[in-house]
Design a protein around this motif. Sequence first.
Motif, PDB file in Angstrom:
ATOM      1  N   LEU A   1      23.718  55.876  10.234  1.00  0.00           N
ATOM      2  CA  LEU A   1      24.648  54.762  10.261  1.00  0.00           C
ATOM      3  C   LEU A   1      26.029  55.254  10.656  1.00  0.00           C
ATOM      4  CD1 LEU A   1      23.715  52.899   6.977  1.00  0.00           C
ATOM      5  CD2 LEU A   1      23.163  52.232   9.277  1.00  0.00           C
ATOM      6  N   GLY A   2      26.754  54.384  11.258  1.00  0.00           N
ATOM      7  CA  GLY A   2      28.100  54.730  11.688  1.00  0.00           C
ATOM      8  C   GLY A   2      28.639  53.648  12.589  1.00  0.00           C
ATOM      9  N   PRO A   3      29.557  54.014  13.458  1.00  0.00           N
ATOM     10  CA  PRO A   3      30.169  53.012  14.335  1.00  0.00           C
ATOM     11  C   PRO A   3      29.168  52.282  15.229  1.00  0.00           C
ATOM     12  CG  PRO A   3      31.396  55.074  14.408  1.00  0.00           C
ATOM     13  CD  PRO A   3      30.162  55.321  13.598  1.00  0.00           C
ATOM     14  N   ARG A   4      28.084  52.939  15.564  1.00  0.00           N
ATOM     15  CA  ARG A   4      27.084  52.278  16.417  1.00  0.00           C
ATOM     16  C   ARG A   4      26.392  51.129  15.697  1.00  0.00           C
ATOM     17  NH1 ARG A   4      23.399  57.077  17.997  1.00  0.00           N
ATOM     18  NH2 ARG A   4      23.879  57.493  15.835  1.00  0.00           N
ATOM     19  N   ALA A   5      26.432  51.114  14.355  1.00  0.00           N
ATOM     20  CA  ALA A   5      25.769  50.061  13.584  1.00  0.00           C
ATOM     21  C   ALA A   5      26.621  48.804  13.440  1.00  0.00           C
ATOM     22  CB  ALA A   5      25.401  50.588  12.198  1.00  0.00           C
ATOM     23  N   LEU A   6      27.902  48.894  13.751  1.00  0.00           N
ATOM     24  CA  LEU A   6      28.793  47.748  13.552  1.00  0.00           C
ATOM     25  C   LEU A   6      28.359  46.483  14.287  1.00  0.00           C
ATOM     26  CD1 LEU A   6      32.323  49.387  13.462  1.00  0.00           C
ATOM     27  CD2 LEU A   6      30.982  48.492  11.572  1.00  0.00           C
ATOM     28  N   PRO A   7      27.937  46.545  15.548  1.00  0.00           N
ATOM     29  CA  PRO A   7      27.519  45.310  16.209  1.00  0.00           C
ATOM     30  C   PRO A   7      26.300  44.643  15.572  1.00  0.00           C
ATOM     31  CG  PRO A   7      27.915  47.026  17.832  1.00  0.00           C
ATOM     32  CD  PRO A   7      27.966  47.672  16.479  1.00  0.00           C
ATOM     33  N   ALA A   8      25.494  45.406  14.870  1.00  0.00           N
ATOM     34  CA  ALA A   8      24.287  44.840  14.259  1.00  0.00           C
ATOM     35  C   ALA A   8      24.536  44.236  12.881  1.00  0.00           C
ATOM     36  CB  ALA A   8      23.218  45.920  14.149  1.00  0.00           C
ATOM     37  N   PRO A  10      26.485  41.746  11.639  1.00  0.00           N
ATOM     38  CA  PRO A  10      26.469  40.296  11.408  1.00  0.00           C
ATOM     39  C   PRO A  10      25.079  39.672  11.326  1.00  0.00           C
ATOM     40  CG  PRO A  10      28.107  40.842  13.051  1.00  0.00           C
ATOM     41  CD  PRO A  10      27.312  42.104  12.781  1.00  0.00           C
ATOM     42  N   SER A  11      24.104  40.267  11.971  1.00  0.00           N
ATOM     43  CA  SER A  11      22.746  39.715  11.880  1.00  0.00           C
ATOM     44  C   SER A  11      21.866  40.476  10.891  1.00  0.00           C
ATOM     45  CB  SER A  11      22.081  39.708  13.256  1.00  0.00           C
ATOM     46  OG  SER A  11      21.997  41.027  13.761  1.00  0.00           O
ATOM     47  N   ALA A  12      22.088  41.767  10.750  1.00  0.00           N
ATOM     48  CA  ALA A  12      21.216  42.582   9.898  1.00  0.00           C
ATOM     49  C   ALA A  12      21.513  42.411   8.413  1.00  0.00           C
ATOM     50  CB  ALA A  12      21.334  44.050  10.281  1.00  0.00           C
ATOM     51  N   VAL A  13      22.774  42.326   8.050  1.00  0.00           N
ATOM     52  CA  VAL A  13      23.130  42.264   6.627  1.00  0.00           C
ATOM     53  C   VAL A  13      22.641  40.965   5.978  1.00  0.00           C
ATOM     54  CG1 VAL A  13      25.056  42.249   5.003  1.00  0.00           C
ATOM     55  CG2 VAL A  13      24.992  43.924   6.835  1.00  0.00           C
ATOM     56  N   GLY A  71      30.998  50.628   3.794  1.00  0.00           N
ATOM     57  CA  GLY A  71      31.411  49.777   2.686  1.00  0.00           C
ATOM     58  C   GLY A  71      32.581  48.871   3.008  1.00  0.00           C
ATOM     59  N   GLY A  72      33.506  49.336   3.810  1.00  0.00           N
ATOM     60  CA  GLY A  72      34.666  48.529   4.169  1.00  0.00           C
ATOM     61  C   GLY A  72      34.325  47.289   4.971  1.00  0.00           C
ATOM     62  N   PHE A  73      33.186  47.291   5.622  1.00  0.00           N
ATOM     63  CA  PHE A  73      32.791  46.156   6.449  1.00  0.00           C
ATOM     64  C   PHE A  73      31.895  45.179   5.704  1.00  0.00           C
ATOM     65  CE2 PHE A  73      33.747  49.599   9.373  1.00  0.00           C
ATOM     66  CZ  PHE A  73      34.638  48.975  10.219  1.00  0.00           C
ATOM     67  N   LEU A  74      31.602  45.443   4.446  1.00  0.00           N
ATOM     68  CA  LEU A  74      30.716  44.568   3.679  1.00  0.00           C
ATOM     69  C   LEU A  74      31.465  43.598   2.784  1.00  0.00           C
ATOM     70  CD1 LEU A  74      27.826  46.990   2.705  1.00  0.00           C
ATOM     71  CD2 LEU A  74      27.891  45.291   4.512  1.00  0.00           C
ATOM     72  N   SER A  75      32.785  43.572   2.848  1.00  0.00           N
ATOM     73  CA  SER A  75      33.547  42.671   1.980  1.00  0.00           C
ATOM     74  C   SER A  75      33.157  41.196   2.156  1.00  0.00           C
ATOM     75  CB  SER A  75      35.045  42.870   2.167  1.00  0.00           C
ATOM     76  OG  SER A  75      35.419  42.623   3.495  1.00  0.00           O
ATOM     77  N   PRO A  76      32.795  40.717   3.345  1.00  0.00           N
ATOM     78  CA  PRO A  76      32.341  39.325   3.436  1.00  0.00           C
ATOM     79  C   PRO A  76      31.035  39.077   2.673  1.00  0.00           C
ATOM     80  CG  PRO A  76      32.887  40.151   5.618  1.00  0.00           C
ATOM     81  CD  PRO A  76      32.911  41.314   4.678  1.00  0.00           C
ATOM     82  N   HIS A  77      30.314  40.133   2.355  1.00  0.00           N
ATOM     83  CA  HIS A  77      29.026  40.002   1.685  1.00  0.00           C
ATOM     84  C   HIS A  77      29.085  40.444   0.219  1.00  0.00           C
ATOM     85  CE1 HIS A  77      27.370  39.304   5.643  1.00  0.00           C
ATOM     86  NE2 HIS A  77      28.016  40.379   6.058  1.00  0.00           N
ATOM     87  N   LEU A  78      30.283  40.526  -0.334  1.00  0.00           N
ATOM     88  CA  LEU A  78      30.437  40.995  -1.706  1.00  0.00           C
ATOM     89  C   LEU A  78      29.708  40.098  -2.700  1.00  0.00           C
ATOM     90  CD1 LEU A  78      31.679  43.084  -3.569  1.00  0.00           C
ATOM     91  CD2 LEU A  78      33.731  41.659  -3.679  1.00  0.00           C
ATOM     92  N   SER A  79      29.743  38.804  -2.493  1.00  0.00           N
ATOM     93  CA  SER A  79      29.033  37.897  -3.411  1.00  0.00           C
ATOM     94  C   SER A  79      27.530  38.141  -3.348  1.00  0.00           C
ATOM     95  CB  SER A  79      29.355  36.443  -3.094  1.00  0.00           C
ATOM     96  OG  SER A  79      28.941  36.108  -1.789  1.00  0.00           O
ATOM     97  N   ASP A  80      26.999  38.444  -2.160  1.00  0.00           N
ATOM     98  CA  ASP A  80      25.572  38.763  -2.036  1.00  0.00           C
ATOM     99  C   ASP A  80      25.231  40.066  -2.744  1.00  0.00           C
ATOM    100  OD1 ASP A  80      24.870  36.517  -0.501  1.00  0.00           O
ATOM    101  OD2 ASP A  80      25.485  37.521   1.348  1.00  0.00           O
ATOM    102  N   VAL A  81      26.107  41.064  -2.631  1.00  0.00           N
ATOM    103  CA  VAL A  81      25.880  42.350  -3.304  1.00  0.00           C
ATOM    104  C   VAL A  81      25.831  42.141  -4.807  1.00  0.00           C
ATOM    105  CG1 VAL A  81      26.858  44.623  -3.778  1.00  0.00           C
ATOM    106  CG2 VAL A  81      26.885  43.729  -1.457  1.00  0.00           C
ATOM    107  N   LEU A  82      26.807  41.411  -5.340  1.00  0.00           N
ATOM    108  CA  LEU A  82      26.845  41.169  -6.789  1.00  0.00           C
ATOM    109  C   LEU A  82      25.663  40.338  -7.257  1.00  0.00           C
ATOM    110  CD1 LEU A  82      30.656  40.579  -7.302  1.00  0.00           C
ATOM    111  CD2 LEU A  82      29.313  42.597  -7.903  1.00  0.00           C
ATOM    112  N   ALA A  83      25.308  39.312  -6.495  1.00  0.00           N
ATOM    113  CA  ALA A  83      24.164  38.484  -6.877  1.00  0.00           C
ATOM    114  C   ALA A  83      22.880  39.304  -6.901  1.00  0.00           C
ATOM    115  CB  ALA A  83      24.021  37.311  -5.914  1.00  0.00           C
ATOM    116  N   LEU A  84      22.724  40.204  -5.949  1.00  0.00           N
ATOM    117  CA  LEU A  84      21.534  41.047  -5.915  1.00  0.00           C
ATOM    118  C   LEU A  84      21.507  42.009  -7.101  1.00  0.00           C
ATOM    119  CD1 LEU A  84      19.001  42.137  -4.533  1.00  0.00           C
ATOM    120  CD2 LEU A  84      20.481  43.608  -3.177  1.00  0.00           C
TER     121      LEU A  84
END
Length: 111
Positions: A1-8, A10-13, A71-84
């Motif tokens: 994982l790294g910068p190459r994963a950033l484009p994926a 929005p659909s993968a997470v 981790g810095g790019f997952l802030s929009p999904h924080l509610s999903d992380v906590l719910a899980l």
Amino acid sequence: LGPRALPALPSAVPALFAAARKAAATLAGALDESSGVSGGVSEAVLAARDDEGHVLVACLRAVTALMDRLGGFLSPHLSDVLALLLSPSLVFGTKDTETTTPDTEQTKTAA
């Protein structure tokens, strides 16, 4: 994982969290069903619990890897992380299974 994963991301997470929610819900249902059975746990319930448990563990490991690397790019999904992480299938144990934590696991292997 790294910068190459950033484009994926929005659909993968969202797909990752959808699979994790489905596995957690199925596992929680299987645990509820097994606690209501007086004569023991059926093979179908055991198989569903085992399969969905493996899927849930795989999803949790993927979330852990994402948190470690991106981790810095997952802030929009924080509610999903906590719910899980607070889903009933992870928080509550059952009578017939022992709940272990990494601390108790290390204690068992050290003894």
